[in-house]
Enzyme design. Structure first.
Site, PDB file in Angstrom:
ATOM      1  N   HIS A   1      -9.365  -4.688  -1.181  1.00 51.15           N
ATOM      2  CA  HIS A   1      -8.265  -4.253  -2.049  1.00 51.15           C
ATOM      3  C   HIS A   1      -8.213  -5.220  -3.236  1.00 51.15           C
ATOM      4  O   HIS A   1      -8.437  -6.425  -3.057  1.00 51.15           O
ATOM      5  CB  HIS A   1      -6.902  -4.363  -1.339  1.00 51.15           C
ATOM      6  CG  HIS A   1      -6.515  -3.179  -0.508  1.00 51.15           C
ATOM      7  ND1 HIS A   1      -5.870  -3.318   0.716  1.00 51.15           N
ATOM      8  CD2 HIS A   1      -6.626  -1.846  -0.718  1.00 51.15           C
ATOM      9  CE1 HIS A   1      -5.622  -2.121   1.209  1.00 51.15           C
ATOM     10  NE2 HIS A   1      -6.068  -1.206   0.368  1.00 51.15           N
TER      11      HIS A   1
ATOM     12  N   ARG B   1     -11.403   1.465  -0.955  1.00 50.04           N
ATOM     13  CA  ARG B   1     -10.201   2.227  -0.597  1.00 50.04           C
ATOM     14  C   ARG B   1      -9.828   3.263  -1.655  1.00 50.04           C
ATOM     15  O   ARG B   1      -9.701   4.437  -1.353  1.00 50.04           O
ATOM     16  CB  ARG B   1      -9.021   1.270  -0.375  1.00 50.04           C
ATOM     17  CG  ARG B   1      -9.237   0.295   0.787  1.00 50.04           C
ATOM     18  CD  ARG B   1      -9.473   1.042   2.100  1.00 50.04           C
ATOM     19  NE  ARG B   1      -9.663   0.153   3.216  1.00 50.04           N
ATOM     20  CZ  ARG B   1      -8.677  -0.352   3.956  1.00 50.04           C
ATOM     21  NH1 ARG B   1      -7.431  -0.063   3.678  1.00 50.04           N
ATOM     22  NH2 ARG B   1      -8.957  -1.138   4.971  1.00 50.04           N
TER      23      ARG B   1
ATOM     24  N   ASN C   1       0.795  -1.223   0.000  1.00 58.65           N
ATOM     25  CA  ASN C   1       0.000   0.000   0.000  1.00 58.65           C
ATOM     26  C   ASN C   1       0.830   1.278   0.000  1.00 58.65           C
ATOM     27  O   ASN C   1       0.280   2.377   0.123  1.00 58.65           O
ATOM     28  CB  ASN C   1      -0.942   0.023   1.214  1.00 58.65           C
ATOM     29  CG  ASN C   1      -1.949  -1.101   1.176  1.00 58.65           C
ATOM     30  OD1 ASN C   1      -2.105  -1.847   2.149  1.00 58.65           O
ATOM     31  ND2 ASN C   1      -2.632  -1.261   0.059  1.00 58.65           N
TER      32      ASN C   1
ATOM     33  N   CYS D   1       0.417  -8.426   0.380  1.00 56.42           N
ATOM     34  CA  CYS D   1       0.288  -7.122   1.047  1.00 56.42           C
ATOM     35  C   CYS D   1       1.548  -6.724   1.789  1.00 56.42           C
ATOM     36  O   CYS D   1       1.782  -5.549   2.032  1.00 56.42           O
ATOM     37  CB  CYS D   1      -0.826  -7.161   2.088  1.00 56.42           C
ATOM     38  SG  CYS D   1      -2.402  -7.694   1.511  1.00 56.42           S
TER      39      CYS D   1
END
Ligand code: ARG
Length: 286
Positions: free
Chosen positions: A165, A136, A70, A259
């Site tokens: 996501h 998001r 992210n 992630c």
């Protein structure tokens, strides 16, 4: 071939301190020792696959900084810095931006009011940037990114809050190859993926809910949460080797293998990575 370069952040301050997705429960929490062991096993596996892992300094009070996917979106020398949806993650952005600047990336910021969560929601497969929006990132952020980079972007709405996501339900493997969980998309999103990716591998619902799509791809190797026996079989038939690992502590936060990583030299599925002529090489560690 040059070694894959991956950014990770040690889980020193990782924990479940707020709830911003359906997986997080502050009353359950995560186990510090187990999360450290799981994160270290991922680092060791990536290094074993030939990757060079770069580390971001962890910061007290930022429990989700471990999720470097992210941080932003990498495109050659350009780093598009995330603008987080939730206030609790917003101060991560300056740490990611200053890290990227110090490594020689050109750091680009989206206009204010745009939400964008980097490689969590925007993934290249071939020439095209596939982008997830709603929970998001915003659709207009993806359009802005596509214009800024001069690439085709295909925004797809995410419809199931558990798959908030894009990288929780879609994983490019190579140009023309990807895995996905159909239930996370609407009919339009599913048809975009089917039309545009010739070798699309479907993940079953019961394996998708254990974050099987959230995988790290290095060449023909796929590192993923353990327990996805069907997907592992299909990937094997398609010529991909798999490295299942345990990610239970990070799943409590809504994240798994992918992630926890940010590919700095371009994902293997990204066509730009293989077209040295179009854009300059990624910066080397400084
Ligand atoms: N707790 C984090 C959040 O909700 C998890 C982020 C997972 N990252 C990802 N790329 N899917 O923001």
């Amino acid at each position: 071939m040059q070694a894959a370069r991956i950014l990770m952040c040690p889980p020193d301050y990782f924990g479940i301190e707020y709830e911003i997705n359906p997986w997080m429960n502050v009353r359950v929490g995560s186990d510090t020792e187990r999360s450290r062991a799981q994160w270290s096993a991922l680092v060791a596996t990536l290094r074993d696959l030939g990757a060079s892992v770069e580390l971001l300094e962890p910061v007290a009070g930022l429990p989700d900084l471990v999720f470097t996917a992210n941080a932003g979106l990498v495109y050659g020398r350009t780093f598009i810095c995330s603008r987080f949806r939730y206030q609790v993650r917003q101060s991560e952005a300056r740490h990611f931006a200053s890290w990227a600047g110090s490594r020689g990336f050109e750091v680009v910021h989206l206009p204010e009011g745009h939400h964008f969560e980097g490689a969590g929601d925007a993934l290249f497969c071939g020439e095209t940037l596939f982008a997830g929006y709603r929970f998001r990132s915003d659709v207009r952020s993806h359009q802005w990114v596509g214009e800024r980079l001069g690439v085709e972007v295909l925004p797809m709405e995410l419809v199931d809050p558990r798959f908030y996501h894009l990288d929780t339900c879609f994983c490019p493997l190579a140009p023309g190859w990807a895995i996905y969980y159909p239930g996370a998309f609407d009919e339009y999103g599913r048809s975009v993926l089917r039309d545009r990716i010739p070798n699309l591998i479907e993940v079953a619902a019961e394996e998708a809910v254990s974050f099987s799509c959230n995988a790290v791809v290095i060449g023909r190797n796929v590192v993923l949460n353990r327990g996805a026996s069907k997907l592992i079989g299909t990937l094997g038939e398609a010529g991909f080797a798999t490295r299942p690992l345990e990610f239970s502590e990070f799943i409590k936060s809504g994240g798994s293998a992918k992630c926890l990583t940010l590919r700095l030299d371009g994902e293997d599925a990204a066509a730009w990575k293989h077209q040295g002529l179009r854009i300059q090489d990624s910066p080397r560690p400084g």
